[in-house]
Design a protein around this motif. Structure first.
Motif, PDB file in Angstrom:
ATOM      1  N   PRO A 259       0.789  -1.220   0.000  1.00  0.00           N
ATOM      2  CA  PRO A 259       0.000   0.000   0.000  1.00  0.00           C
ATOM      3  C   PRO A 259       0.822   1.271   0.000  1.00  0.00           C
ATOM      4  O   PRO A 259       0.301   2.359  -0.142  1.00  0.00           O
ATOM      5  CB  PRO A 259      -0.784  -0.107   1.313  1.00  0.00           C
ATOM      6  CG  PRO A 259       0.146  -0.830   2.229  1.00  0.00           C
ATOM      7  CD  PRO A 259       0.841  -1.836   1.339  1.00  0.00           C
ATOM      8  N   LEU A 260       2.131   1.141   0.233  1.00  0.00           N
ATOM      9  CA  LEU A 260       2.957   2.315   0.354  1.00  0.00           C
ATOM     10  C   LEU A 260       3.950   2.346  -0.793  1.00  0.00           C
ATOM     11  O   LEU A 260       4.035   1.421  -1.580  1.00  0.00           O
ATOM     12  CB  LEU A 260       3.646   2.301   1.719  1.00  0.00           C
ATOM     13  CG  LEU A 260       2.629   2.128   2.861  1.00  0.00           C
ATOM     14  CD1 LEU A 260       3.320   1.741   4.148  1.00  0.00           C
ATOM     15  CD2 LEU A 260       1.812   3.390   3.040  1.00  0.00           C
TER      16      LEU A 260
ATOM     17  N   GLU B 209       4.730   7.279  10.359  1.00  0.00           N
ATOM     18  CA  GLU B 209       5.668   6.743  11.340  1.00  0.00           C
ATOM     19  C   GLU B 209       5.364   7.278  12.737  1.00  0.00           C
ATOM     20  O   GLU B 209       5.400   6.537  13.730  1.00  0.00           O
ATOM     21  CB  GLU B 209       7.106   7.093  10.938  1.00  0.00           C
ATOM     22  CG  GLU B 209       7.593   6.360   9.702  1.00  0.00           C
ATOM     23  CD  GLU B 209       8.984   6.789   9.296  1.00  0.00           C
ATOM     24  OE1 GLU B 209       9.740   5.923   8.819  1.00  0.00           O
ATOM     25  OE2 GLU B 209       9.329   7.974   9.439  1.00  0.00           O
ATOM     26  N   TRP B 210       5.067   8.559  12.796  1.00  0.00           N
ATOM     27  CA  TRP B 210       4.785   9.169  14.095  1.00  0.00           C
ATOM     28  C   TRP B 210       3.486   8.625  14.699  1.00  0.00           C
ATOM     29  O   TRP B 210       3.410   8.313  15.883  1.00  0.00           O
ATOM     30  CB  TRP B 210       4.706  10.688  13.941  1.00  0.00           C
ATOM     31  CG  TRP B 210       4.734  11.441  15.233  1.00  0.00           C
ATOM     32  CD1 TRP B 210       5.824  11.749  15.982  1.00  0.00           C
ATOM     33  CD2 TRP B 210       3.607  11.990  15.916  1.00  0.00           C
ATOM     34  NE1 TRP B 210       5.452  12.456  17.090  1.00  0.00           N
ATOM     35  CE2 TRP B 210       4.105  12.623  17.080  1.00  0.00           C
ATOM     36  CE3 TRP B 210       2.240  12.017  15.663  1.00  0.00           C
ATOM     37  CZ2 TRP B 210       3.280  13.276  17.979  1.00  0.00           C
ATOM     38  CZ3 TRP B 210       1.418  12.659  16.562  1.00  0.00           C
ATOM     39  CH2 TRP B 210       1.930  13.283  17.715  1.00  0.00           C
ATOM     40  N   MET B 211       2.460   8.529  13.866  1.00  0.00           N
ATOM     41  CA  MET B 211       1.187   7.975  14.344  1.00  0.00           C
ATOM     42  C   MET B 211       1.359   6.536  14.798  1.00  0.00           C
ATOM     43  O   MET B 211       0.765   6.100  15.793  1.00  0.00           O
ATOM     44  CB  MET B 211       0.136   8.053  13.235  1.00  0.00           C
ATOM     45  CG  MET B 211      -0.487   9.427  13.054  1.00  0.00           C
ATOM     46  SD  MET B 211      -1.569   9.917  14.416  1.00  0.00           S
ATOM     47  CE  MET B 211      -3.000   8.870  14.110  1.00  0.00           C
ATOM     48  N   LEU B 212       2.158   5.775  14.065  1.00  0.00           N
ATOM     49  CA  LEU B 212       2.396   4.383  14.448  1.00  0.00           C
ATOM     50  C   LEU B 212       2.967   4.308  15.864  1.00  0.00           C
ATOM     51  O   LEU B 212       2.569   3.459  16.667  1.00  0.00           O
ATOM     52  CB  LEU B 212       3.348   3.716  13.457  1.00  0.00           C
ATOM     53  CG  LEU B 212       3.749   2.276  13.803  1.00  0.00           C
ATOM     54  CD1 LEU B 212       2.570   1.334  13.625  1.00  0.00           C
ATOM     55  CD2 LEU B 212       4.921   1.822  12.963  1.00  0.00           C
ATOM     56  N   GLY B 213       3.899   5.211  16.194  1.00  0.00           N
ATOM     57  CA  GLY B 213       4.486   5.213  17.518  1.00  0.00           C
ATOM     58  C   GLY B 213       3.466   5.482  18.604  1.00  0.00           C
ATOM     59  O   GLY B 213       3.480   4.846  19.676  1.00  0.00           O
TER      60      GLY B 213
ATOM     61  N   LEU C  49      -2.625   4.395   6.572  1.00  0.00           N
ATOM     62  CA  LEU C  49      -2.328   4.112   7.976  1.00  0.00           C
ATOM     63  C   LEU C  49      -2.748   2.697   8.348  1.00  0.00           C
ATOM     64  O   LEU C  49      -1.986   1.949   8.981  1.00  0.00           O
ATOM     65  CB  LEU C  49      -3.029   5.131   8.874  1.00  0.00           C
ATOM     66  CG  LEU C  49      -2.895   4.898  10.391  1.00  0.00           C
ATOM     67  CD1 LEU C  49      -1.432   4.949  10.815  1.00  0.00           C
ATOM     68  CD2 LEU C  49      -3.723   5.922  11.164  1.00  0.00           C
ATOM     69  N   SER C  50      -3.936   2.290   7.949  1.00  0.00           N
ATOM     70  CA  SER C  50      -4.460   0.983   8.354  1.00  0.00           C
ATOM     71  C   SER C  50      -3.662  -0.165   7.759  1.00  0.00           C
ATOM     72  O   SER C  50      -3.383  -1.162   8.438  1.00  0.00           O
ATOM     73  CB  SER C  50      -5.930   0.857   7.942  1.00  0.00           C
ATOM     74  OG  SER C  50      -6.735   1.711   8.722  1.00  0.00           O
ATOM     75  N   ASN C  51      -3.297  -0.051   6.507  1.00  0.00           N
ATOM     76  CA  ASN C  51      -2.483  -1.104   5.899  1.00  0.00           C
ATOM     77  C   ASN C  51      -1.130  -1.222   6.602  1.00  0.00           C
ATOM     78  O   ASN C  51      -0.602  -2.316   6.788  1.00  0.00           O
ATOM     79  CB  ASN C  51      -2.281  -0.825   4.410  1.00  0.00           C
ATOM     80  CG  ASN C  51      -3.536  -1.120   3.597  1.00  0.00           C
ATOM     81  OD1 ASN C  51      -4.462  -1.752   4.084  1.00  0.00           O
ATOM     82  ND2 ASN C  51      -3.567  -0.647   2.367  1.00  0.00           N
TER      83      ASN C  51
ATOM     84  N   ALA D 225      -7.829   7.574  14.081  1.00  0.00           N
ATOM     85  CA  ALA D 225      -8.275   8.449  12.990  1.00  0.00           C
ATOM     86  C   ALA D 225      -7.173   9.455  12.708  1.00  0.00           C
ATOM     87  O   ALA D 225      -6.723  10.153  13.622  1.00  0.00           O
ATOM     88  CB  ALA D 225      -9.573   9.171  13.351  1.00  0.00           C
ATOM     89  N   LEU D 226      -6.726   9.515  11.475  1.00  0.00           N
ATOM     90  CA  LEU D 226      -5.696  10.465  11.051  1.00  0.00           C
ATOM     91  C   LEU D 226      -6.343  11.513  10.153  1.00  0.00           C
ATOM     92  O   LEU D 226      -6.946  11.186   9.136  1.00  0.00           O
ATOM     93  CB  LEU D 226      -4.574   9.732  10.302  1.00  0.00           C
ATOM     94  CG  LEU D 226      -3.462  10.596   9.699  1.00  0.00           C
ATOM     95  CD1 LEU D 226      -2.782  11.451  10.758  1.00  0.00           C
ATOM     96  CD2 LEU D 226      -2.454   9.723   8.969  1.00  0.00           C
ATOM     97  N   HIS D 227      -6.227  12.769  10.536  1.00  0.00           N
ATOM     98  CA  HIS D 227      -6.872  13.879   9.816  1.00  0.00           C
ATOM     99  C   HIS D 227      -8.384  13.680   9.770  1.00  0.00           C
ATOM    100  O   HIS D 227      -8.994  13.696   8.701  1.00  0.00           O
ATOM    101  CB  HIS D 227      -6.308  14.018   8.403  1.00  0.00           C
ATOM    102  CG  HIS D 227      -4.839  14.259   8.354  1.00  0.00           C
ATOM    103  ND1 HIS D 227      -4.207  15.232   9.093  1.00  0.00           N
ATOM    104  CD2 HIS D 227      -3.850  13.635   7.663  1.00  0.00           C
ATOM    105  CE1 HIS D 227      -2.904  15.200   8.862  1.00  0.00           C
ATOM    106  NE2 HIS D 227      -2.659  14.242   8.007  1.00  0.00           N
TER     107      HIS D 227
END
Length: 818
Positions: free
Chosen positions: A570-571, A589-593, A622-624, A682-684
């Motif tokens: 997906p990336l 990467e930041w959200m993953l942390g 993000l989900s993938n 949830a991102l954005h």
């Protein structure tokens, strides 16, 4: 400091985070300050602006005649669009009246295949400026609302606008204040057409108008597809319909706006005749004889007044150096730039009086006397400003390269400059009401940037020039307010900076360059009061500031980095300095942390796969990443988004990556069944979608990581909460709007706030150009959400010793200025 994941597991089994996205939006660097009101509107006559090059002259003549009874009709293609909030849009419209369609029985004939106008032809015609402002919109005469046309009139569309002549902030120019509009021809953007078809399906845009805008689509087929088949996706229909048009028949908006800086430069309008050639070559010795006297705009104009007393009809010229603020910038082809200089810089709203977005404005004040007074004030402003011309033939050569190119890019609205050259003063025109001839023009020979504009793109440009050895170190230190040694290290390569590093540095520096005078918007008394009203939540829930270069410890980081750098979906991989490298990848990467900390603090982490729900997850970047990083033994992920095309896109990406622990659902997040969910992410999450996601977490005693944005979006959404909250007295403000165990409540009810002050707070959170004020408003909104979570969070699933912990973190501004 956040405890280690192990400490969280022992002390606080469920960690709940709210992430605040710091908002710093770059406005269109060329957007002029908000114009005054249009001429009076007693519409008896009509003037049609033609495509023969006379449109701007005719429009200005109409303004100068002060004939308020004449309507203006402008037909053409939108070439540029600059939206400022939800109540104001600036449009550049290239006058063009397409020839009447030729009747032909053969649909493949040349006349039916040819594009109406080529992009090259469009670029060669001077556009007319038009302004859509909510308060001037004639709702009765238009078939659709202002909000619809606000979104429909996009670059590449052919439109007809009707309005009156109003003053621009540039001397000798006028603009059309639009009261009515018609959509005549679509552009080649599928997303734009999808929105148009949806408006037609929902009855918000006249079907016949849409049908005429799609001349290659049979009317009956369009009617059946859009109106008769409500289950068919408007996105799919848009793709199908656009495939029926011959290549280049419709204009591509990205080609008109320019995707790269070089493309944008290529699309600049032609140089006006008055700026085509310098009136004289600057003599260096004349400038040196000034003894380095530096004039303000006022002092320079006083000399101009003295020169007007001369009996000669020839323009007076004298060498000078002027230090001033740039109020506006106009860029033209061939590296010609015109700057409007003032002594006191004022942002768009503060320089124009009443603001269209100000809810406190009394509409009854906008009468004929008010309009005439404002127009007169604007014309007086023309006499109090100097127009400086950066022309390749008048600028001296520099050791750093072409001054016209370098300074044409970085000298924009909000910058303070010192300019050296010849001031040319015109004589007052003998024509009645002609104010444009009595304008002072500075033909520039040398430039110096004293203070950069706050806009991140401009700051980034300065840093890039510095790293390339094309900008003076001392000048960069002064204009960016950086220590000389640090600037010297960047220029010499001692401090090795990548394109991404400079992007993040520019975002941080932008904050220090912002203030009250850079503010694009008006802070009303109600907005200021809203900050005071909700000040307590900022103390209850302080923000943990995060720099772009820092991150929390993460065990999954190395594996995630490998996934992010891998090819395919997906990336993806992208060149250094691309948007993916400087923004999207660091965000993920930041959200993953942050999400990893929440997952590891869960009481049942590692005992079973935890169920994650991504609200508004779109195509699943993000989900993938979460599904692949943690694997099937630790998590299952559900992606929910209302866009069917985004969901299909994400599904295909997940299949190609072989992900079996992720599911995609196209549905409304409000009514989502989240039974048994463990973590909500949830991102954005735009506007009230953040509240919807928080409501799901509260209802299921789930941890969450929410990154909000666009605080005024999605006000129609409702928050689904347990019915018990309206029955047990925990929140008296919550009122049921439906039966069963789940109640749908408004955001105001969920947050336990009054509507008016909260709306003012959201307006302030979207303020541009003053990150200090907007950040306080965003902090308040996130604090209200944290307070609501603590008030409503249900602990029905866990042991009594399990506690809730809320934190607000700042999303690193280097990763995203939205």
């Amino acid at each position: 400091m956040i405890p280690s994941p192990l400490a969280l597991l022992l002390r606080v089994p469920v960690l709940v985070l709210i992430l605040s996205l710091l908002l710093n939006t770059a406005a269109f660097s060329g957007a002029p300050p908000l114009p005054s009101q249009p001429a009076k509107q007693n519409h008896d006559a009509v003037v049609i602006l033609e495509s023969d090059g006379s449109a701007n002259t005719d429009l200005y003549s109409l303004l100068q005649s002060e004939d308020s009874s004449t309507n203006v009709v402008l037909e053409g293609f939108v070439s540029k669009r600059r939206a400022l909030g939800s109540s104001l849009v600036f449009l550049d419209i290239v006058p063009w009246r397409p020839p009447a369609p030729e009747e032909s029985a053969d649909p493949t004939s040349t006349s039916n295949q040819r594009q109406v106008i080529s992009e090259e032809e469009l670029a060669s015609i001077a556009p007319v400026q038009a302004i859509l402002r909510r308060e001037f919109w004639d709702e009765k005469r238009n078939g659709s609302s202002f909000d619809v046309y606000h979104k429909v009139l996009q670059p590449g569309t052919n439109v007809v606008v009707i309005g009156t002549a109003g003053p621009s902030r540039i001397a000798g120019e006028a603009m059309v204040f639009v009261s009515q509009a018609k959509y005549q021809l679509a552009n080649a953007n599928p997303q734009h057409l999808r929105n148009v078809l949806k408006f037609a399906r929902d009855g918000l845009l006249d079907f016949e108008e849409v049908s005429r805008a799609l001349p290659k689509i049979d009317r009956e087929e369009l009617l059946e597809s859009v109106i008769g088949s409500p289950g068919q996706s408007c996105g799919e229909l848009a793709s199908v319909f656009l495939s029926r048009f011959p290549p280049k028949f419709l204009l591509n908006p990205s080609h008109l706006m320019g995707a790269t800086n070089s493309q944008k430069v290529a699309l600049l309008p032609p140089v006006p005749l008055e700026y085509m050639k310098p009136m004289l070559r600057v003599n260096r010795s004349d400038l040196e004889d000034q003894n380095e006297e530096i004039l303000s705009v006022t002092a320079a104009l006083e000399r101009k007044v003295s020169s007007e007393k001369s009996t000669s009809d020839e323009p007076e010229t004298f060498p000078c150096t002027i230090s001033a603020w740039v109020q506006n910038r106009r860029r033209y082809s061939n590296n010609v730039t015109v700057l409007e200089l003032v002594d006191s810089f004022s942002s768009l709203a503060s320089s124009s009086g009443a603001d269209a977005s100000d809810p406190d404005q009394d509409e009854t004040l906008i009468n004929d006397d008010f309009i005439e007074a404002r127009n007169s004030r604007l014309k007086n402003l023309w006499k109090g400003r100097i127009y400086s011309v950066l022309h390749p033939e008048s600028l001296e050569e520099s050791q750093h390269g072409d001054q016209a190119e370098i300074y044409g890019n970085i000298l924009c609205s909000g910058a303070r400059v010192a300019l050296q050259g010849y001031l040319v003063t015109g004589k007052p025109s003998k024509k009645d009401n002609d104010d444009s001839s009595n304008v002072a023009t500075l033909w520039v020979s040398n430039c110096r940037l004293l203070r950069s504009s706050w806009r991140p793109s401009v700051v980034r440009n300065v840093l890039d020039l510095l790293a390339a050895g094309r900008f003076d170190v001392e000048e960069a230190s002064e204009c960016l307010k950086l220590p000389y040694a640090q600037v010297e290290d960047i220029a010499s390569g001692t401090e090795e900076t990548s394109s991404t590093d400079r992007q993040w540095m520019a975002a941080e520096l932008s904050k220090s360059l912002q203030g009250e005078n850079s503010r694009i918007g008006k802070i009303s008394e109600a907005m200021q009061q809203s900050l005071d009203t909700f000040s307590s939540v900022r103390y209850e829930h302080p923000i943990q500031e995060i720099e772009a270069t820092s991150s929390d410890p993460t065990k999954m980081g190395p594996k995630a980095s490998q996934i992010l750098e891998s090819s395919g979906t997906p990336l993806r991989t992208s060149p250094e300095g691309s948007r993916w490298q400087r923004k999207k990848k660091p965000q993920l990467e930041w959200m993953l942390g942050q999400i990893e900390q929440v997952i590891r603090s869960h009481p049942e982490y590692g005992q079973r796969p935890l169920r994650l729900v991504d609200v508004g997850g779109g195509k699943g970047n993000l989900s993938n990443l979460l599904a692949e990083t943690f694997g099937e033994d630790l998590v299952t992920v559900q992606v929910v988004d209302i866009s069917q095309s985004a969901i299909r896109n994400g599904q295909m990406r997940a299949m190609r990556r072989g992900l079996g622990n992720i599911r995609y659902d196209a549905q409304d997040a409000t009514t989502l069944d989240v039974s048994g969910v463990d973590v909500v992410v949830a991102l954005h999450a735009c506007g009230a979608l953040s509240d919807v996601a928080l409501g799901h977490a509260v209802r299921e005693s789930a941890g969450f990581v929410i990154c909000p944005c666009c605080f005024r979006s999605n006000p129609q959404l409702r928050v689904a909460l347990p019915a018990s909250l309206t029955d047990d007295g925990n929140s008296e403000s919550l009122k049921a709007t439906s039966s069963n165990d789940i109640e749908l409540v408004t955001v105001d009810e969920w947050l336990n706030v009054e509507s008016a002050p909260y709306e003012s707070l959201k307006q302030l959170a979207e303020l541009q150009g003053d990150i200090g004020m907007s950040s306080r408003a965003m902090h308040s909104i996130c604090g209200l959400r944290a307070r609501a979570v603590q008030r409503c969070w249900q602990n029905s699933r866990w042991r009594s010793e399990v506690q809730i912990l809320t934190k607000i973190k700042s999303f690193p501004i280097g990763f995203s200025t939205r």
